[in-house]
Design a protein around this motif. Structure first.
Motif, PDB file in Angstrom:
ATOM      1  N   LEU A  39     -30.874 -10.452 -16.822  1.00  0.00           N
ATOM      2  CA  LEU A  39     -31.396  -9.206 -16.245  1.00  0.00           C
ATOM      3  C   LEU A  39     -32.797  -8.871 -16.733  1.00  0.00           C
ATOM      4  CD1 LEU A  39     -28.141  -7.059 -16.597  1.00  0.00           C
ATOM      5  CD2 LEU A  39     -29.130  -7.911 -14.463  1.00  0.00           C
ATOM      6  N   GLN A  40     -33.331  -9.733 -17.624  1.00  0.00           N
ATOM      7  CA  GLN A  40     -34.671  -9.545 -18.188  1.00  0.00           C
ATOM      8  C   GLN A  40     -34.805  -8.202 -18.908  1.00  0.00           C
ATOM      9  OE1 GLN A  40     -37.412 -10.208 -14.911  1.00  0.00           O
ATOM     10  NE2 GLN A  40     -37.175 -12.423 -15.057  1.00  0.00           N
ATOM     11  N   TRP A  41     -33.752  -7.886 -19.676  1.00  0.00           N
ATOM     12  CA  TRP A  41     -33.797  -6.674 -20.497  1.00  0.00           C
ATOM     13  C   TRP A  41     -33.967  -7.067 -21.947  1.00  0.00           C
ATOM     14  CZ3 TRP A  41     -29.620  -4.390 -23.705  1.00  0.00           C
ATOM     15  CH2 TRP A  41     -30.022  -3.180 -24.289  1.00  0.00           C
ATOM     16  N   HIS A  42     -34.962  -6.476 -22.587  1.00  0.00           N
ATOM     17  CA  HIS A  42     -35.256  -6.768 -23.982  1.00  0.00           C
ATOM     18  C   HIS A  42     -35.230  -5.461 -24.774  1.00  0.00           C
ATOM     19  CE1 HIS A  42     -36.506 -10.741 -22.619  1.00  0.00           C
ATOM     20  NE2 HIS A  42     -37.281 -10.159 -21.725  1.00  0.00           N
ATOM     21  N   PRO A  43     -34.172  -5.234 -25.551  1.00  0.00           N
ATOM     22  CA  PRO A  43     -34.126  -4.015 -26.375  1.00  0.00           C
ATOM     23  C   PRO A  43     -35.352  -3.957 -27.282  1.00  0.00           C
ATOM     24  CG  PRO A  43     -32.040  -5.208 -26.435  1.00  0.00           C
ATOM     25  CD  PRO A  43     -33.020  -6.106 -25.764  1.00  0.00           C
ATOM     26  N   PRO A  44     -35.888  -2.749 -27.550  1.00  0.00           N
ATOM     27  CA  PRO A  44     -35.352  -1.431 -27.170  1.00  0.00           C
ATOM     28  C   PRO A  44     -35.929  -0.867 -25.875  1.00  0.00           C
ATOM     29  CG  PRO A  44     -37.106  -1.154 -28.760  1.00  0.00           C
ATOM     30  CD  PRO A  44     -37.009  -2.633 -28.504  1.00  0.00           C
ATOM     31  N   LYS A  45     -36.352  -1.710 -24.946  1.00  0.00           N
ATOM     32  CA  LYS A  45     -36.873  -1.206 -23.679  1.00  0.00           C
ATOM     33  C   LYS A  45     -35.798  -0.384 -22.965  1.00  0.00           C
ATOM     34  CE  LYS A  45     -38.900  -3.964 -20.899  1.00  0.00           C
ATOM     35  NZ  LYS A  45     -39.190  -5.171 -20.083  1.00  0.00           N
ATOM     36  N   PRO A  46     -36.194   0.715 -22.309  1.00  0.00           N
ATOM     37  CA  PRO A  46     -35.200   1.518 -21.568  1.00  0.00           C
ATOM     38  C   PRO A  46     -34.542   0.684 -20.467  1.00  0.00           C
ATOM     39  CG  PRO A  46     -37.295   2.690 -21.781  1.00  0.00           C
ATOM     40  CD  PRO A  46     -37.547   1.289 -22.233  1.00  0.00           C
ATOM     41  N   LEU A  47     -33.292   0.937 -20.240  1.00  0.00           N
ATOM     42  CA  LEU A  47     -32.553   0.233 -19.189  1.00  0.00           C
ATOM     43  C   LEU A  47     -32.846   0.833 -17.824  1.00  0.00           C
ATOM     44  CD1 LEU A  47     -29.074  -0.192 -20.877  1.00  0.00           C
ATOM     45  CD2 LEU A  47     -30.384  -2.055 -19.871  1.00  0.00           C
ATOM     46  N   ALA A 175     -21.137  12.369 -26.782  1.00  0.00           N
ATOM     47  CA  ALA A 175     -22.495  12.728 -26.369  1.00  0.00           C
ATOM     48  C   ALA A 175     -23.528  11.815 -27.022  1.00  0.00           C
ATOM     49  CB  ALA A 175     -22.770  14.186 -26.713  1.00  0.00           C
ATOM     50  N   LEU A 176     -23.407  11.605 -28.322  1.00  0.00           N
ATOM     51  CA  LEU A 176     -24.413  10.832 -29.054  1.00  0.00           C
ATOM     52  C   LEU A 176     -24.459   9.373 -28.606  1.00  0.00           C
ATOM     53  CD1 LEU A 176     -23.978  12.261 -32.669  1.00  0.00           C
ATOM     54  CD2 LEU A 176     -25.861  12.688 -31.074  1.00  0.00           C
ATOM     55  N   LEU A 177     -23.320   8.807 -28.232  1.00  0.00           N
ATOM     56  CA  LEU A 177     -23.309   7.409 -27.819  1.00  0.00           C
ATOM     57  C   LEU A 177     -24.032   7.176 -26.500  1.00  0.00           C
ATOM     58  CD1 LEU A 177     -19.792   6.103 -28.930  1.00  0.00           C
ATOM     59  CD2 LEU A 177     -22.033   5.596 -29.902  1.00  0.00           C
ATOM     60  N   HIS A 178     -24.308   8.238 -25.758  1.00  0.00           N
ATOM     61  CA  HIS A 178     -25.115   8.089 -24.544  1.00  0.00           C
ATOM     62  C   HIS A 178     -26.555   7.731 -24.884  1.00  0.00           C
ATOM     63  CE1 HIS A 178     -21.686   9.892 -22.475  1.00  0.00           C
ATOM     64  NE2 HIS A 178     -22.262   9.555 -21.327  1.00  0.00           N
ATOM     65  N   LEU A 179     -26.963   8.000 -26.116  1.00  0.00           N
ATOM     66  CA  LEU A 179     -28.309   7.619 -26.539  1.00  0.00           C
ATOM     67  C   LEU A 179     -28.473   6.110 -26.577  1.00  0.00           C
ATOM     68  CD1 LEU A 179     -28.785  10.167 -29.484  1.00  0.00           C
ATOM     69  CD2 LEU A 179     -29.899  10.258 -27.239  1.00  0.00           C
ATOM     70  N   VAL A 180     -27.369   5.381 -26.758  1.00  0.00           N
ATOM     71  CA  VAL A 180     -27.435   3.915 -26.815  1.00  0.00           C
ATOM     72  C   VAL A 180     -27.955   3.356 -25.500  1.00  0.00           C
ATOM     73  CG1 VAL A 180     -26.071   1.806 -27.046  1.00  0.00           C
ATOM     74  CG2 VAL A 180     -25.579   3.788 -28.506  1.00  0.00           C
ATOM     75  N   TRP A 181     -27.472   3.923 -24.383  1.00  0.00           N
ATOM     76  CA  TRP A 181     -27.854   3.415 -23.068  1.00  0.00           C
ATOM     77  C   TRP A 181     -29.129   4.057 -22.544  1.00  0.00           C
ATOM     78  CZ3 TRP A 181     -25.493  -0.833 -22.086  1.00  0.00           C
ATOM     79  CH2 TRP A 181     -24.170  -1.027 -22.442  1.00  0.00           C
ATOM     80  N   GLU A 182     -29.325   5.325 -22.814  1.00  0.00           N
ATOM     81  CA  GLU A 182     -30.420   6.053 -22.173  1.00  0.00           C
ATOM     82  C   GLU A 182     -31.569   6.398 -23.108  1.00  0.00           C
ATOM     83  OE1 GLU A 182     -28.964   9.298 -19.753  1.00  0.00           O
ATOM     84  OE2 GLU A 182     -27.028   8.308 -19.541  1.00  0.00           O
ATOM     85  N   GLY A 183     -31.390   6.178 -24.422  1.00  0.00           N
ATOM     86  CA  GLY A 183     -32.466   6.463 -25.368  1.00  0.00           C
ATOM     87  C   GLY A 183     -32.824   7.934 -25.394  1.00  0.00           C
ATOM     88  N   LYS A 184     -34.091   8.200 -25.630  1.00  0.00           N
ATOM     89  CA  LYS A 184     -34.540   9.586 -25.772  1.00  0.00           C
ATOM     90  C   LYS A 184     -34.410  10.386 -24.486  1.00  0.00           C
ATOM     91  CE  LYS A 184     -39.400   8.399 -24.922  1.00  0.00           C
ATOM     92  NZ  LYS A 184     -40.773   8.419 -25.490  1.00  0.00           N
ATOM     93  N   ALA A 186     -31.821  10.815 -22.909  1.00  0.00           N
ATOM     94  CA  ALA A 186     -30.541  11.529 -22.951  1.00  0.00           C
ATOM     95  C   ALA A 186     -30.602  12.774 -23.821  1.00  0.00           C
ATOM     96  CB  ALA A 186     -29.444  10.603 -23.465  1.00  0.00           C
ATOM     97  N   LEU A 187     -31.650  12.934 -24.619  1.00  0.00           N
ATOM     98  CA  LEU A 187     -31.713  14.055 -25.555  1.00  0.00           C
ATOM     99  C   LEU A 187     -31.538  15.421 -24.887  1.00  0.00           C
ATOM    100  CD1 LEU A 187     -34.524  12.860 -27.995  1.00  0.00           C
ATOM    101  CD2 LEU A 187     -32.094  13.160 -28.520  1.00  0.00           C
ATOM    102  N   PRO A 188     -32.236  15.711 -23.780  1.00  0.00           N
ATOM    103  CA  PRO A 188     -32.046  17.031 -23.159  1.00  0.00           C
ATOM    104  C   PRO A 188     -30.628  17.262 -22.644  1.00  0.00           C
ATOM    105  CG  PRO A 188     -34.017  15.941 -22.302  1.00  0.00           C
ATOM    106  CD  PRO A 188     -33.240  14.915 -23.059  1.00  0.00           C
ATOM    107  N   GLN A 189     -29.883  16.172 -22.437  1.00  0.00           N
ATOM    108  CA  GLN A 189     -28.533  16.298 -21.886  1.00  0.00           C
ATOM    109  C   GLN A 189     -27.445  16.378 -22.949  1.00  0.00           C
ATOM    110  OE1 GLN A 189     -27.896  14.382 -17.777  1.00  0.00           O
ATOM    111  NE2 GLN A 189     -28.796  12.748 -18.995  1.00  0.00           N
ATOM    112  N   LEU A 190     -27.809  16.230 -24.217  1.00  0.00           N
ATOM    113  CA  LEU A 190     -26.786  16.189 -25.255  1.00  0.00           C
ATOM    114  C   LEU A 190     -25.888  17.434 -25.272  1.00  0.00           C
ATOM    115  CD1 LEU A 190     -28.547  14.456 -28.287  1.00  0.00           C
ATOM    116  CD2 LEU A 190     -26.928  13.491 -26.646  1.00  0.00           C
ATOM    117  N   PRO A 191     -26.438  18.664 -25.172  1.00  0.00           N
ATOM    118  CA  PRO A 191     -25.533  19.828 -25.129  1.00  0.00           C
ATOM    119  C   PRO A 191     -24.570  19.776 -23.942  1.00  0.00           C
ATOM    120  CG  PRO A 191     -27.777  20.534 -25.615  1.00  0.00           C
ATOM    121  CD  PRO A 191     -27.853  19.097 -25.214  1.00  0.00           C
ATOM    122  N   GLY A 192     -25.093  19.345 -22.781  1.00  0.00           N
ATOM    123  CA  GLY A 192     -24.236  19.247 -21.608  1.00  0.00           C
ATOM    124  C   GLY A 192     -23.188  18.162 -21.742  1.00  0.00           C
ATOM    125  N   LEU A 193     -23.559  17.031 -22.329  1.00  0.00           N
ATOM    126  CA  LEU A 193     -22.597  15.949 -22.547  1.00  0.00           C
ATOM    127  C   LEU A 193     -21.516  16.367 -23.533  1.00  0.00           C
ATOM    128  CD1 LEU A 193     -25.117  12.970 -22.690  1.00  0.00           C
ATOM    129  CD2 LEU A 193     -23.250  13.216 -21.022  1.00  0.00           C
TER     130      LEU A 193
END
Length: 271
Positions: A39-47, A175-184, A186-193
């Motif tokens: 998929l040509q994904w190289h961490p920590p590049k956003p998915l 909520a915090l584990l969503h940071l793994v996939w979406e990075g920063k 996801a930060l504004p969504q943490l309270p909602g998650l």
């Protein structure tokens, strides 16, 4: 022959939780590494979306195997995590699906009434071809996430803490584990998650420990939002307040979604 993993049965809750997630990742890596290369994904590049879905699904299809192993270590039936083959489970799932979709109708109905969005009705035919595949994806993601976070994780935490502490903690981890996939992003969504996780815990509680209601609710949200996004059926007006709508595809970062979640929790308590 003694079980080499028997020591985990006597381990602390923290050790069991850490071992579960570590085992899940280790089993996934032989699949994830070649898939990421393809998929040509190289961490920590956003998915990107087209990269995220194959990686997430490849991880999630392994979850039942790891959960089965965890159940064996604790000498528990798999149904202890909240999934059964009883008809009441399917009834709860259907109720949850309807409640999740109803919450979205409430959300977008209020936003329409406030003149914050336009409906692109010319795109309504496009939504039909997305409905079935997105329902399947929504159910798969919901089943796995509910089994992991409101099943295994909540069960483990409730052994060591008061149910509300366990609920708060499992929702925070969710909520915090969503940071793994979406990075920063996801930060504004943490309270909602986090609030979403709490509502799904309540759904399991009011359903007598079954995950049927929580899975249906979760799947309804995913199915509804993904269908609207895929068909580009709604468009927010420039004057709509970002802090209320959660612009840029981040509805959980907006106040209206938080109100919808609170309304859903209230509805659950009155089922």
């Amino acid at each position: 022959m003694p079980n080499p993993l028997a020591f985990l049965a006597e381990s602390s809750v923290a050790v069991k939780i850490a071992a579960f997630f570590l085992a899940w990742i280790i089993i996934w890596l032989p699949i994830a590494i070649p898939l990421a290369i393809a998929l040509q994904w190289h961490p920590p590049k956003p998915l990107q979306t087209e990269q995220k879905l194959p990686l997430v699904l490849s991880l999630y299809v392994l979850a039942p195997l790891v959960l089965w192993g965890a159940a064996q270590i604790d000498n528990l039936p798999f149904s202890d995590y909240g999934i059964t083959w009883e008809s009441s489970f399917l009834v709860s799932l259907a109720i949850g699906l309807g409640l999740g979709l109803g919450g979205l109708v409430f959300l977008f109905g209020i936003e329409s009434w406030l003149d914050w969005l336009d409906w692109q009705w010319e795109n309504w035919r496009q939504i039909i071809r997305f409905l079935l595949p997105l329902l399947v994806v929504g159910l798969l993601v919901s089943i796995i996430e509910e089994l992991v976070f409101r099943g295994f994780l909540l069960n483990q935490l409730q052994q060591a803490f008061h149910p509300w502490i366990a609920a708060l903690s499992s929702s925070l981890i969710f909520a915090l584990l969503h940071l793994v996939w979406e990075g920063k992003e996801a930060l504004p969504q943490l309270p909602g998650l986090w609030l979403m996780g709490m509502v799904l815990v309540v759904a399991r509680w009011v359903d007598g420990g079954s995950l049927g209601l929580a899975i249906g609710l979760h799947a309804g949200w995913i199915w509804g939002m993904a269908s609207l996004d895929s068909a580009q059926l709604i468009h927010y007006k420039p004057h709509s307040p970002d802090w209320m709508i959660g612009r840029s595809g981040k509805p959980l970062a907006g106040g209206m979604s938080l109100l919808m979640l609170l309304a859903t929790a209230l509805a659950l308590w009155n089922l």
